[in-house]
Design a protein around this motif. Structure first.
Motif, PDB file in Angstrom:
ATOM      1  N   SER A   5       1.180  -0.892  -0.633  1.00 15.95           N
ATOM      2  CA  SER A   5       0.040  -0.400  -0.358  1.00 15.95           C
ATOM      3  C   SER A   5       1.253   1.311  -0.013  1.00 15.95           C
ATOM      4  N   GLN A  11      -0.457   8.647  -1.043  1.00 16.70           N
ATOM      5  CA  GLN A  11      -1.558   9.721  -1.319  1.00 16.70           C
ATOM      6  C   GLN A  11      -0.519  10.735  -0.944  1.00 16.70           C
ATOM      7  N   PHE A 134      -3.343  -4.120 -10.381  1.00 17.55           N
ATOM      8  CA  PHE A 134      -3.429  -3.013  -9.511  1.00 17.55           C
ATOM      9  C   PHE A 134      -4.240  -4.003  -9.594  1.00 17.55           C
ATOM     10  N   LYS A 201     -10.416   0.561  -3.271  1.00 20.13           N
ATOM     11  CA  LYS A 201      -9.571   1.653  -4.181  1.00 20.13           C
ATOM     12  C   LYS A 201      -8.850   0.543  -4.875  1.00 20.13           C
ATOM     13  N   ILE A 203      -4.933  -0.979  -5.741  1.00 27.48           N
ATOM     14  CA  ILE A 203      -3.455  -0.865  -4.693  1.00 27.48           C
ATOM     15  C   ILE A 203      -2.759  -1.911  -5.836  1.00 27.48           C
ATOM     16  N   GLU A 233     -11.621   9.821  -7.926  1.00 28.58           N
ATOM     17  CA  GLU A 233     -10.127   9.096  -7.515  1.00 28.58           C
ATOM     18  C   GLU A 233      -9.477   8.861  -8.694  1.00 28.58           C
ATOM     19  N   TYR A 235      -5.445   6.799  -9.311  1.00 26.77           N
ATOM     20  CA  TYR A 235      -4.551   5.162  -8.150  1.00 26.77           C
ATOM     21  C   TYR A 235      -3.668   5.762  -9.279  1.00 26.77           C
ATOM     22  N   HIS A 236      -2.356   5.883  -8.796  1.00 22.28           N
ATOM     23  CA  HIS A 236      -0.819   5.408  -9.912  1.00 22.28           C
ATOM     24  C   HIS A 236       0.313   4.277  -8.436  1.00 22.28           C
ATOM     25  N   ASN A 237       0.636   4.403 -10.048  1.00 24.11           N
ATOM     26  CA  ASN A 237       1.648   2.702  -8.806  1.00 24.11           C
ATOM     27  C   ASN A 237       3.376   3.531  -8.234  1.00 24.11           C
TER      28      ASN A 237
END
Length: 246
Positions: A5, A11, A134, A201, A203, A233, A235-237
């Motif tokens: 996470s 975040q 993800f 979400k 992940i 939202e 999301y990214h890595n």
């Protein structure tokens, strides 16, 4: 037990989140509208609404605001119909990005998302181009404070959590399957546990290091996306440097 996470790293910076609290409340209000329209105005019988209310409370949305949003959604049959659209693509350094939107104008939203990617030298791809990197998970973030780690872990696992991560400096991260999220959240709530975040979400399985100018470009892109009222939202890595200030 641990996961991928990287809560602190992934975040938005807390200071920025605090500064944009009103915008966050607006976005949660849209989720309340959709949940009420699809399942009714009673959190007791509408599991999705219960989850959105928990997300609102974790974001420190006042109870009066939540109640007003539910009442307004229930009483306004002519309210805006929002469409859920997901975009996927690549940011600088090939970072994988997923953007989830609730919009009443998909042409406007698509143009804004495309603009944010192009400004950062990124590019949008076909649906599915990065989502395989993800996993959809329930994630509950709890401030460590003076809580006993072993006690918290047993409480979470007994409630049905899939994983418990105590490796972050300031928080415990509880991971669940999407299906078990509501039950685990409610079990922890019944023990008087308050959350910093609570939601289902995307992940990332692994993180991709980014630094220098590419990190600055990505941060600017994320800020642009998160400032857009249509976008719920992002999301990214990406794994920013430990001392990253944004």
């Amino acid at each position: 037990m641990s996961g991928h996470s990287k809560w602190h790293n992934i975040q938005a910076k807390k200071g920025k989140t605090d500064a944009k609290r009103g915008k966050i409340f607006t976005k949660i209000g849209k989720e309340i509208v959709v949940a009420v329209k699809n399942g009714g105005a009673s959190p007791e019988t509408n599991a999705k609404l219960r989850d959105v209310v928990a997300k609102a409370k974790a974001a420190n949305m006042p109870n009066d605001n939540i109640a007003r949003a539910i009442k307004k959604a229930a009483g306004d049959a002519e309210s805006v119909n929002y469409e859920t659209i997901t975009y996927e693509g690549y940011g600088p350094s090939g970072v994988a990005v997923i953007v989830e939107t609730l919009t009443d104008n998909k042409n406007r939203t698509a143009a804004n998302v495309r603009h944010a990617f192009s400004k950062a030298d990124g590019n949008l791809g076909a649906l599915g181009c990065v989502s395989f990197m993800f996993q959809e998970k329930g994630e509950i973030v709890i401030e460590k404070a003076d809580r006993d780690e072993d006690e918290m872990m047993m409480m979470a696992l007994d409630a049905g959590a899939e994983d418990f991560n105590a490796e972050e400096e300031e928080v415990f991260v509880v991971t669940t399957t999407p299906e078990d999220f509501g039950a685990v959240r409610e079990a922890l709530e019944s023990e008087g546990i308050e959350f910093l975040e609570a939601g289902v979400k995307m992940i990332p399985d692994t993180l991709s290091a980014i630094e220098g100018e590419d990190a600055k470009k990505l941060q600017k892109m994320l800020d642009m996306l998160e400032d857009d009222d249509d976008i719920q939202e992002v999301y990214h890595n990406a794994e920013f440097p430990e001392d990253w200030e944004g």
